[in-house]
Design an enzyme around this catalytic site. Structure first.
Site, PDB file in Angstrom:
ATOM      1  N   ASN A 108      16.374 -52.393  10.043  1.00  0.00           N
ATOM      2  CA  ASN A 108      17.189 -51.609   9.132  1.00  0.00           C
ATOM      3  C   ASN A 108      16.173 -50.612   8.342  1.00  0.00           C
ATOM      4  O   ASN A 108      14.923 -50.908   8.284  1.00  0.00           O
ATOM      5  CB  ASN A 108      17.826 -52.469   8.371  1.00  0.00           C
ATOM      6  CG  ASN A 108      18.836 -53.407   8.630  1.00  0.00           C
ATOM      7  OD1 ASN A 108      18.343 -54.591   9.302  1.00  0.00           O
ATOM      8  ND2 ASN A 108      20.066 -53.117   8.503  1.00  0.00           N
TER       9      ASN A 108
ATOM     10  N   ARG B 299      19.512 -61.711   5.572  1.00  0.00           N
ATOM     11  CA  ARG B 299      20.476 -62.052   6.298  1.00  0.00           C
ATOM     12  C   ARG B 299      20.289 -61.201   7.627  1.00  0.00           C
ATOM     13  O   ARG B 299      19.735 -61.633   8.546  1.00  0.00           O
ATOM     14  CB  ARG B 299      21.890 -61.688   5.804  1.00  0.00           C
ATOM     15  CG  ARG B 299      23.060 -62.271   6.675  1.00  0.00           C
ATOM     16  CD  ARG B 299      23.354 -61.382   7.920  1.00  0.00           C
ATOM     17  NE  ARG B 299      23.694 -60.023   7.649  1.00  0.00           N
ATOM     18  CZ  ARG B 299      23.638 -58.835   8.517  1.00  0.00           C
ATOM     19  NH1 ARG B 299      23.593 -59.293   9.781  1.00  0.00           N
ATOM     20  NH2 ARG B 299      24.211 -57.637   8.220  1.00  0.00           N
ATOM     21  N   ASP B 300      20.323 -59.912   7.614  1.00  0.00           N
ATOM     22  CA  ASP B 300      20.156 -58.778   8.845  1.00  0.00           C
ATOM     23  C   ASP B 300      18.534 -58.918   9.124  1.00  0.00           C
ATOM     24  O   ASP B 300      18.308 -58.939  10.410  1.00  0.00           O
ATOM     25  CB  ASP B 300      20.579 -57.594   8.447  1.00  0.00           C
ATOM     26  CG  ASP B 300      20.991 -56.816   9.785  1.00  0.00           C
ATOM     27  OD1 ASP B 300      20.842 -57.322  10.597  1.00  0.00           O
ATOM     28  OD2 ASP B 300      21.830 -55.421   9.614  1.00  0.00           O
TER      29      ASP B 300
ATOM     30  N   HIS C 289      25.000 -48.075   6.563  1.00  0.00           N
ATOM     31  CA  HIS C 289      24.086 -49.301   7.082  1.00  0.00           C
ATOM     32  C   HIS C 289      23.472 -48.738   8.149  1.00  0.00           C
ATOM     33  O   HIS C 289      24.155 -48.874   9.446  1.00  0.00           O
ATOM     34  CB  HIS C 289      25.236 -50.462   7.565  1.00  0.00           C
ATOM     35  CG  HIS C 289      24.413 -51.645   8.013  1.00  0.00           C
ATOM     36  ND1 HIS C 289      24.118 -52.729   7.191  1.00  0.00           N
ATOM     37  CD2 HIS C 289      23.845 -52.104   8.967  1.00  0.00           C
ATOM     38  CE1 HIS C 289      23.627 -53.739   7.928  1.00  0.00           C
ATOM     39  NE2 HIS C 289      23.383 -53.275   9.178  1.00  0.00           N
TER      40      HIS C 289
ATOM     41  N   CYS D 133      19.544 -56.775  15.425  1.00  0.00           N
ATOM     42  CA  CYS D 133      20.726 -58.020  15.777  1.00  0.00           C
ATOM     43  C   CYS D 133      20.361 -58.645  16.908  1.00  0.00           C
ATOM     44  O   CYS D 133      20.181 -57.948  18.225  1.00  0.00           O
ATOM     45  CB  CYS D 133      22.193 -56.886  16.091  1.00  0.00           C
ATOM     46  SG  CYS D 133      23.546 -57.838  16.278  1.00  0.00           S
TER      47      CYS D 133
ATOM     48  N   HIS E  63      20.241 -48.483  11.014  1.00  0.00           N
ATOM     49  CA  HIS E  63      18.857 -48.945  11.438  1.00  0.00           C
ATOM     50  C   HIS E  63      18.080 -47.817  11.525  1.00  0.00           C
ATOM     51  O   HIS E  63      18.379 -46.839  12.186  1.00  0.00           O
ATOM     52  CB  HIS E  63      19.383 -49.852  12.754  1.00  0.00           C
ATOM     53  CG  HIS E  63      19.984 -51.398  12.095  1.00  0.00           C
ATOM     54  ND1 HIS E  63      19.118 -52.459  12.329  1.00  0.00           N
ATOM     55  CD2 HIS E  63      21.169 -51.543  11.825  1.00  0.00           C
ATOM     56  CE1 HIS E  63      20.096 -53.356  12.001  1.00  0.00           C
ATOM     57  NE2 HIS E  63      21.223 -52.871  11.407  1.00  0.00           N
TER      58      HIS E  63
END
Ligand code: HMG
Ligand code: MG
Length: 310
Positions: free
Chosen positions: A258, A24-25, A216, A249, A218
């Protein structure tokens, strides 16, 4: 395969659950289109490497994130895997789409800053929270687990430093509406360990159980592992990471990859913290994905261990 020597450090958790966000990310930011079958194979290989929570895709507006516009095609290809497959849903439309396919875990995604709320969700912070409220209520009523992401917890590309009380306020709103867990996002990777500790301390002192908190990070400024260590010292046991360090993003220009799952697993293994992940299989997966994407993985661990095999 080379592995670090295990030397535990006092006061850290015995086990960490890695919330894998690569599909996803990681893939939401790719310029080229990754074929749905390749994404499905990526998810399957991650599950085979021992990851038990794999964020599969997003049911967002396909024009906003074209790379994940195949969510309806992808989800059924992986839905039978014996792992948790959370998906992002920004609104009731997204929730309907996810529930129709049998999703059992969803995530809403708020922002601590007005600028990012506008850029990412076309809403003010409060309007976005109002949009999530029925999503969370309906998901909970269906027995679906809800994660609440909070972006820009440490800094924002438009607004600069983000004060801790501003972050805590939105965290509380997400918990009050019924989110089962929070993921504290350093969307642009500017956090440093003292800042992480300060936010976690404030949240736990105000009554948020540490078990409800995930982190979370990065890795824009190379701080993601140091920040993770600060979170572990605080008792956090849910850490988001992206296989191979993929990510970014599309609505925050300075967001890079990430924290790489392999770099995280290397550190946790050295500390004697159990993750259930087979590093060998994970590195092979990220090396395979790097081939699919046509560029080397940014993960130091993937590069170090892939070179050793040649
Ligand atoms: P909007 O343009 O304000 O949408 O976008 P709207 O509510 O006005 O609706 C407009 C049209 O879109 C309507 O269609 C809706 O039905 C449709 P019409 O009636 O005009 O024909 N629509 C949808 N279609 C399919 N699926 C949907 C959906 N919703 C509306 N879910 C919206 C608002 C929230 C939809 C949009 O801003 C959006 O999709 N944003 C998503 C952005 C995104 O995914 N960003 C990346 C994820 S966040 C992230 O990466 C950070 C994180 O990793 C943590 C960190 O690092 O900080 C999580
Ligand atoms: Mg992110």
């Amino acid at each position: 395969m080379t592995l670090p020597m295990t030397v535990p450090a006092p006061g850290l958790p015995a086990r960490v659950r890695i919330h894998e966000v690569g599909p996803r990310d990681g893939l939401q930011n790719e310029k080229g289109t990754v074929p749905t079958e390749v994404k499905a194979e990526f998810v399957r290989r991650l599950a085979d490497a021992g990851l038990t929570t794999i964020e599969a895709t997003s049911f967002v507006h396909p024009k906003w994130v074209p790379q994940l516009a195949d969510a309806e095609e992808l989800f059924p290809l992986v839905g039978d895997l014996p792992v948790a497959l959370p998906v992002l849903v920004p609104n009731e439309r997204g929730l309907d789409r996810a529930l129709a396919l049998g999703a059992r875990r969803v995530a809403v995604f708020a922002s601590a800053t007005e600028s990012f709320a506008k850029a990412n969700l076309n809403r003010t912070v409060d309007e976005a929270l109002a949009m999530f409220e029925p999503v969370v209520a309906r998901a909970k009523a269906s027995g679906v687990h809800v994660r609440g992401y909070l972006s820009m917890c440490f800094g924002d590309p438009w607004e600069g430093a983000v004060p801790v009380p501003q972050v805590v306020k939105v965290c509380k709103a997400l918990l009050d509406m019924g989110c089962d867990e929070l993921s504290l996002g350093d969307t642009i990777g500017v956090a440093t360990p003292g800042h992480v500790r300060a936010l976690l301390t404030e949240l736990t002192e105000q009554g948020t159980p540490v078990a409800a908190l995930g982190v979370h990070f990065h890795d824009t400024y190379g701080q993601a592992l140091a920040n993770t260590y600060a979170a572990l010292e605080h008792g956090v046991t849910t850490v988001d990471a992206s296989a191979g360090g993929l990510g970014g993003c599309p609505y925050a220009k300075s967001a890079t990859g990430n924290l790489a799952t392999e770099d995280l697993v290397w550190m946790l293994r050295g500390l004697g913290i159990d993750t259930g992940v087979d590093l060998d299989r994970l590195v092979a997966t990220s090396a395979w994905m790097a081939e699919q994407l046509g560029r080397p993985s940014p993960s130091r661990t993937v590069r170090a261990l892939s070179h050793k095999e040649q």
